[in-house]
Design a protein around this motif. Structure first.
Motif, PDB file in Angstrom:
ATOM      1  N   ASN A 125       0.822  -1.208   0.000  1.00  0.00           N
ATOM      2  CA  ASN A 125       0.000   0.000   0.000  1.00  0.00           C
ATOM      3  C   ASN A 125       0.856   1.258   0.000  1.00  0.00           C
ATOM      4  OD1 ASN A 125      -2.261  -1.632   0.049  1.00  0.00           O
ATOM      5  ND2 ASN A 125      -2.539  -1.491   2.260  1.00  0.00           N
ATOM      6  N   ALA A 126       2.000   1.203   0.697  1.00  0.00           N
ATOM      7  CA  ALA A 126       2.918   2.336   0.672  1.00  0.00           C
ATOM      8  C   ALA A 126       3.511   2.522  -0.721  1.00  0.00           C
ATOM      9  CB  ALA A 126       4.030   2.122   1.705  1.00  0.00           C
ATOM     10  N   TRP A 127       3.823   1.406  -1.382  1.00  0.00           N
ATOM     11  CA  TRP A 127       4.372   1.498  -2.735  1.00  0.00           C
ATOM     12  C   TRP A 127       3.351   2.122  -3.694  1.00  0.00           C
ATOM     13  CZ3 TRP A 127       9.027   1.406  -4.679  1.00  0.00           C
ATOM     14  CH2 TRP A 127       9.207   1.230  -6.051  1.00  0.00           C
ATOM     15  N   PHE A 128       2.086   1.778  -3.533  1.00  0.00           N
ATOM     16  CA  PHE A 128       1.057   2.395  -4.368  1.00  0.00           C
ATOM     17  C   PHE A 128       0.988   3.899  -4.100  1.00  0.00           C
ATOM     18  CE2 PHE A 128      -3.305   3.942  -4.873  1.00  0.00           C
ATOM     19  CZ  PHE A 128      -3.490   3.683  -6.223  1.00  0.00           C
ATOM     20  N   ALA A 129       1.071   4.297  -2.832  1.00  0.00           N
ATOM     21  CA  ALA A 129       1.033   5.721  -2.506  1.00  0.00           C
ATOM     22  C   ALA A 129       2.232   6.454  -3.093  1.00  0.00           C
ATOM     23  CB  ALA A 129       0.997   5.903  -0.987  1.00  0.00           C
ATOM     24  N   LEU A 130       3.360   5.757  -3.212  1.00  0.00           N
ATOM     25  CA  LEU A 130       4.572   6.381  -3.738  1.00  0.00           C
ATOM     26  C   LEU A 130       4.578   6.420  -5.254  1.00  0.00           C
ATOM     27  CD1 LEU A 130       7.437   7.490  -2.975  1.00  0.00           C
ATOM     28  CD2 LEU A 130       8.267   5.141  -3.272  1.00  0.00           C
ATOM     29  N   THR A 131       4.145   5.338  -5.902  1.00  0.00           N
ATOM     30  CA  THR A 131       4.330   5.196  -7.352  1.00  0.00           C
ATOM     31  C   THR A 131       3.040   5.107  -8.156  1.00  0.00           C
ATOM     32  OG1 THR A 131       4.366   2.772  -7.291  1.00  0.00           O
ATOM     33  CG2 THR A 131       6.457   3.918  -6.874  1.00  0.00           C
TER      34      THR A 131
END
Length: 764
Positions: free
Chosen positions: A739-745
């Motif tokens: 979920n953090a990766w989605f928020a970043l990329t």
């Protein structure tokens, strides 16, 4: 009274019925009673003994595999007896005969045909049976994050009863009121008169003194529970005196190394042993039929040598003509495709259903759907599988790291053809367990080898390549998730269907064959973490189709929660995005009727600074999950490193009921985060033409120090009894990271492992 049943409290009270251990632990486990100046050791009950020198001894019914359970359980006894934690000595627990009782036990199970399909019993039957086995048949087992939870009341009651007996003995000796007595540092004293006596001096009389009206200390009187206490096993691990399975050395000991046929389910055909036997230090070669691997593991060859090195060189020198799996070689990619198709097709056993799902989805303002996938995973315990066995004159002795010494004993008896009473088990420290040491295949193999070695003790060791290539893997799984949203962005319906192998029937067939039939019930471990969501959604159907791929599967840390949390919390994040809502606010709205979950989520958001600005190149992801009775919320801050997710900071909030040792909880959380990150970023087992492609740690890397994030643990105060902590920290790791990766990329990752990233990984 049966030998394994012990009534701790005296007549006139409700009492505490403690099962699983003899009133006096078996002499074969404790040796002959020692004496000091003619004073023998005295058992005050089945858990607590006072040694000849006055030390408190605790019969320890759980294995220490790095989780700190020996410290936590010792703290419970130290609290009630008012002694220092590090002065309590630990004794191994005894065993009852298991297989002599199983048939009678199974015949008496209250599982009528209509109950097998009852959702309340059906989804929990396997766990219920295992717990009942542990309590009724005396199985000494460590797993499922149950150690402190299961022993919270029994051990405190046992220690409180021992305290009452000591105080009562002093009261009779001095003819003073028992209410005026105190225990402190191994001494009973009467403050008003100055009378004092050590536990040693009172033990013999205390053993015969009745104890009634016994109650553990109230929370307000605790001085040990809830305080940070150093691990009792740390000194031995620091100075090198701790004994692990690979440290075992017995007079005349030989060493053996296993070599399986390459393909899972295959077997060695013709074997040329001459190249091995001509090597110096090689003593013999032993063929191991499949039955010697405790049912289900592959047939293999073992080379016996004077050292592990000699045996390893001999194993490499063997020339095998391997036979393939009779049903055809396995392929993990093909299995993954079948699982995805099965998940999309729907059906299966509905573990949870309420409302009208299909009509609600049809009426929804918006539908969201996604396929999530997880691979097979190996355990990768740092200490590979091993067991030292000796067979002499119809008696078997085992030295090994195991989570199930009772089952190891039964397996050894079965292979050696002796009664279980003829098998003695010495449990060492475990260099990691994670469910792998719930298996007894290595025990059966070691005993079979020892039978061929003329009474010598033989230590069997699996090289890492055999460990990775012939494990009992976490099952691969897929989940097809659908949801409906209304115009306000509220979730109105969930239709989730997952597919993957069931662990319980496979494990039971290997470890407890007599129970394999009764346990052919829906296995709740396949769907745990999906069917028991805390979120308030009016229409739900959560189902699972249990498959049987042929790949050997077993328990892996957090079991079904380990991947189902990735499915559920990843998809909940997708729904928040589809609703245009903040992931935290979206979850909080769904938790209106779940105050414990809300409290944990709000705590982690506060401590992680949710909503605050981060430096460029960083983003946060959130996940919330309950498993083994504990609730963990996690926020991970992520950056990109070489195009892959890199966790910079992990903040976790935990409600695990009453905390026995805060340091132990933090250590377990940190362990779970590192274990979970390694699996989320790198963990996978690929099977091509029946052969596992990964061979060693370079193919399945653990988390390096340079990749380890800062980890913070925040405890939510609770007066509930303790719940599990060995596993609950792992499930939120992968979804919070994704979920953090989605928020970043903006890239949604729905397949584990999350790296390396590919276009296919983000495809719907």
């Amino acid at each position: 009274m049966r030998r394994r049943t012990l009534l701790l409290a005296g007549a006139g009270t409700a009492g505490a019925l403690i099962v699983g251990f003899a009133a006096l632990p078996p002499r074969s486990r404790l040796g002959e009673p020692d004496s000091l100046e003619g004073v023998p050791d005295v058992a005050l009950n089945g858990w607590i003994r006072i040694s000849a020198d006055g030390a408190v001894q605790l019969v320890m019914p759980r294995s220490e595999m790095g989780q700190g359970v020996h410290t936590a359980l010792t703290m419970l006894v130290a609290e009630e007896l008012d002694v220092a934690v590090d002065t309590i000595q630990q004794l191994p627990a005894g065993f009852d005969s298991l297989y002599g009782n199983v048939e009678t036990f199974v015949a008496g199970l209250p599982l009528h045909p209509q109950e097998r399909e009852h959702p309340g019993l059906g989804v929990r039957a396997a766990e219920w049976l295992v717990r009942k086995l542990a309590r009724e048949l005396g199985i000494n087992a460590t797993g499922g994050s149950t150690s402190v939870a299961d022993l919270w009341d029994p051990l405190r009651m046992a220690a409180a009863t021992a305290r009452a007996k000591l105080l009562g003995a002093a009261s009779l000796e001095w003819r003073l009121p028992v209410a005026e007595m105190r225990c402190e540092d191994g001494v009973v004293h009467h403050p008003a008169s100055g009378q004092r006596a050590g536990f040693r001096d009172l033990a013999a009389r205390a053993a015969l003194t009745p104890a009634s009206g016994v109650q553990p200390k109230p929370r307000s009187a605790w001085r040990v529970i809830g305080q940070p206490v150093p691990r009792v096993d740390t000194p031995a691990k620091v100075d090198g005196s701790a004994g692990f399975g690979l440290d075992v050395r017995q007079p005349g000991q030989w060493f053996a190394v296993i070599r399986h046929a390459p393909a899972l389910g295959g077997s060695p055909g013709a074997v040329d042993v001459a190249p091995a036997l001509t090597l110096p230090g090689v003593e013999r070669v032993v063929r191991l039929p499949a039955y010697a691997s405790a049912g289900g593991a592959d047939a293999a060859m073992a080379v016996v040598g004077r050292t592990t090195w000699h045996a390893m060189q001999g194993a490499r020198a063997l020339r095998l003509e391997p036979r393939g799996r009779p049903a055809g070689n396995l392929d993990s990619a093909a299995i993954a495709r079948r699982l995805a198709d099965t998940a999309r097709d729907g059906g299966g056993h509905a573990f949870h259903a309420r409302g009208d799902v299909e009509p609600s989805l049809t009426r929804a303002h918006r539908q969201v759907e996604a396929l999530y996938e997880a691979p097979y995973l190996a355990h990768l315990t740092l200490e590979p599988p091993n067991c030292t066995a000796q067979v002499v004159d119809g008696s078997v002795t085992l030295w090994l790291p195991t989570q199930v010494p009772g089952l190891a004993r039964a397996a050894a008896a079965r292979v050696a053809g002796v009664a279980e009473d003829a098998v003695e088990v010495h449990v060492t420290y475990l260099g990691g367990g994670f469910g792998r040491r719930l298996e007894v295949d290595v025990v059966a193999q070691a005993v079979r080898i020892a039978l061929e070695c003329g009474g010598r003790p033989v230590q069997l060791v699996w090289p890492r390549e055999e460990d990775v290539g012939h494990d009992f893997y976490r099952p691969a799984a897929a989940a097809w998730l659908r949801a409906g949203l209304d115009t306000a962005g509220q979730v109105t319906a969930l239709d989730w269907h997952s597919a993957g192998d069931a662990i319980v029937p496979r494990w039971m067939a290997r470890a407890l064959p007599a129970l394999a039939g009764p346990l052919e019930l829906p296995d709740r471990t396949t769907a745990e973490g999906l069917y028991d969501l805390p979120y308030a959604v009016p229409h739900q159907r959560i189902a699972h189709t249990a498959t049987h791929s042929g790949v050997p599967v077993g328990y892996w840390r957090a079991v079904g929660h380990s991947h189902n949390a990735f499915f559920s919390e990843g998809f909940i994040d997708e729904l928040a995005h589809a609703a245009g809502a903040d992931p935290l606010d979206f979850r909080l709205r769904l938790l209106a009727d779940a105050p414990r979950h809300r409290a944990v989520l709000e705590r982690v958001a506060e401590r992680a600074g949710w909503g605050e600005l981060l430096p460029p190149g960083r983003a946060r992801g959130l996940a919330l999950h309950e498993s083994f009775g504990s609730i963990v919320a996690m926020v991970i801050e992520v950056s990109a490193r070489d195009g892959r997710p890199h966790a910079e900071r992990v903040v976790a909030a935990v409600d695990c009921g009453t905390v026995v040792n805060p340091d132990g909880v933090a250590q377990q959380l940190e362990s779970a985060v590192m274990f979970g990150l390694a699996a989320a970023l790198h963990g996978r087992i690929d099977i091509v033409d029946g052969v596992v492609r990964q061979k060693n740690l370079p193919d399945q890397p653990l988390l390096k120090l340079a990749d380890t994030p800062a980890i913070e643990t925040h405890l939510v105060a609770s007066e509930r009894p303790p719940t599990g902590m060995g596993e609950p920290g792992l499930p939120p790791v992968a979804p919070a990271l994704a979920n953090a990766w989605f928020a970043l990329t903006g890239q949604r990752l729905r397949r584990l492992p999350l790296a390396p990233l590919t276009a296919a990984a983000s495809a719907p």
